[in-house]
Scaffold this motif. Structure first.
Motif, short mmCIF file in Angstrom:
data_model
loop_
_atom_site.label_atom_id
_atom_site.label_comp_id
_atom_site.label_asym_id
_atom_site.label_seq_id
_atom_site.Cartn_x
_atom_site.Cartn_y
_atom_site.Cartn_z
N UNK A 105 15.25 21.63 36.62
CA UNK A 105 14.06 21.18 37.04
C UNK A 105 14.11 20.11 38.20
N UNK A 106 13.36 20.51 39.23
CA UNK A 106 13.45 19.49 40.40
C UNK A 106 12.13 19.58 40.83
N UNK A 107 11.52 18.36 41.08
CA UNK A 107 10.10 17.98 41.53
C UNK A 107 10.04 17.63 42.97
N UNK B 207 12.73 23.93 41.27
CA UNK B 207 13.91 23.97 40.31
C UNK B 207 13.74 25.48 39.58
N UNK B 208 14.86 25.81 38.65
CA UNK B 208 15.13 26.95 38.00
C UNK B 208 14.63 26.83 36.57
N UNK C 158 8.91 26.41 36.61
CA UNK C 158 9.47 26.79 38.02
C UNK C 158 8.45 27.59 38.75
N UNK C 159 8.35 27.16 40.02
CA UNK C 159 7.58 27.74 41.27
C UNK C 159 6.23 27.34 41.24
N UNK C 160 5.68 26.30 39.93
CA UNK C 160 4.56 26.31 39.70
C UNK C 160 4.37 24.76 40.31
N UNK C 161 2.91 24.32 40.02
CA UNK C 161 2.53 23.01 40.58
C UNK C 161 1.41 22.45 39.85
N UNK C 162 1.36 21.21 39.97
CA UNK C 162 0.48 20.21 39.06
C UNK C 162 -0.16 19.03 39.80
#
Length: 329
Positions: free
Chosen positions: A149-151, A185-186, A218-222
């Protein structure tokens, strides 16, 4: 033959240049990041260790702390709340970026694994850790890392909110830091713990851990919103920073107006209070001043009027008077 004769003279400068590059690359890489070393890897409460460091910025002010739930690879996972802050020490690096300082060994407020954490107080941020075993202190495993997980920051940051009447009179300024983050991230990032820092001028940020409730797949945004608050009476130029996983994701300037209401209050106090004190003192003096008995009831003194002139018994002595009747001439 001519080529064979010139070949040694051509290759020698090239070899010397390569040798100088290789030799010069070593010291540069050695001081690329700051380093902290301890005189011993284990110590008990009440003892001390000698902390030495190199590769720091010259004349930099550092803090040295014993922190729990930390390791050199991951850093202090719980932030400075995991450190024995009241028993830390400060040290200033020399012109060569080195330092040496005695540090008392105390039990941090959270279980080990423990480290000695060194961090800059002013200027550019830098930190380093060295593992330390605190004898007799509780040891618990570190929380598992979020694998994959990478932000990352996707949009510009902003501060939401404004000051009010209470802030004008010295109440702590408060805003909401709004950022849009994406997970590159994955694996999903669930309930991440961010570090929000506020820095005044050239000083290093003061970090506070804040947990954001939610999951970023993953691939999402917030859209992440975190509260930011300064101390009472704070004013000037500040910088708000957001850190996650040891990496600064965003920085945003914050200009805080001076609390002029406090200044106005003191001006009025300096004018009104002395006048009230003088009036009170005069009233007290007038009240306690001794008075003579009957002074207030005694009537005003009146001057006596002149007595009327009576007729003389011997009128013949009166000037310009007529002679008495019945007397001869």
């Amino acid at each position: 033959m001519p080529f064979a004769v010139r070949s040694p003279y051509v290759s020698l400068p090239v070899l010397l240049a390569l040798l100088l590059v290789l030799v010069g690359a070593g010291p540069v890489g050695a001081v690329d990041r700051p380093v902290v070393e301890l005189s011993k890897a284990q110590a008990g409460t009440g003892g001390s260790v000698t902390v030495s460091g190199s590769g720091w910025r010259p004349r930099a002010l550092l803090t040295l702390l014993v922190c729990g739930q930390a390791e050199p690879r991951r850093g202090v996972t719980g932030g400075t709340n995991s450190c024995a802050n009241t028993d830390g020490r400060a040290v200033t690096t020399g012109a060569d970026g080195r330092f040496r300082r005695e540090l008392p060994v105390v039990e941090p407020p959270v279980p080990c694994p423990c480290v000695v954490h060194a961090a800059t107080v002013t200027g550019a941020e830098a930190e380093a850790d060295a593992a330390l075993q605190v004898a007799g202190h509780t040891v618990e495993p570190l929380p598992a890392e979020a694998a994959g997980g990478r932000l990352s920051l996707l949009a510009d940051t902003r501060l939401r909110g404004s000051g009010g009447l209470l802030t004008w009179f010295g109440s702590p300024p408060a805003r909401t830091l709004v950022v849009t983050l994406g997970n590159i991230g994955t694996s999903a990032v669930k309930d991440p713990v961010f570090q929000v820092g506020t820095a005044h001028g050239v000083y290093a940020p003061e970090w506070q851990d804040q947990r954001w409730r939610g999951t970023i797949r993953p691939g999402g945004r917030a859209r992440v919103e975190l509260p930011v608050e300064l101390g009472a009476g704070a004013h000037g130029d500040y910088t708000v920073s957001l850190k996650y996983g040891g990496k600064v994701l965003a920085e945003h300037p914050w200009g805080v107006d001076r609390p002029w209401g406090v200044t106005l209050f003191w001006i009025l106090a300096l004018l009104v209070v002395p006048a009230a004190l003088v009036r009170g003192a005069l009233a007290v003096i007038d009240h306690v001043r001794p008075r003579r008995p009957g002074h207030a009831a005694r009537p005003a003194r009146r001057l006596p009027l002149p007595a009327p002139r009576r007729a003389s018994a011997t009128p013949w002595f009166a000037p310009d008077g007529d002679p008495p009747r019945g007397t001869g001439t």
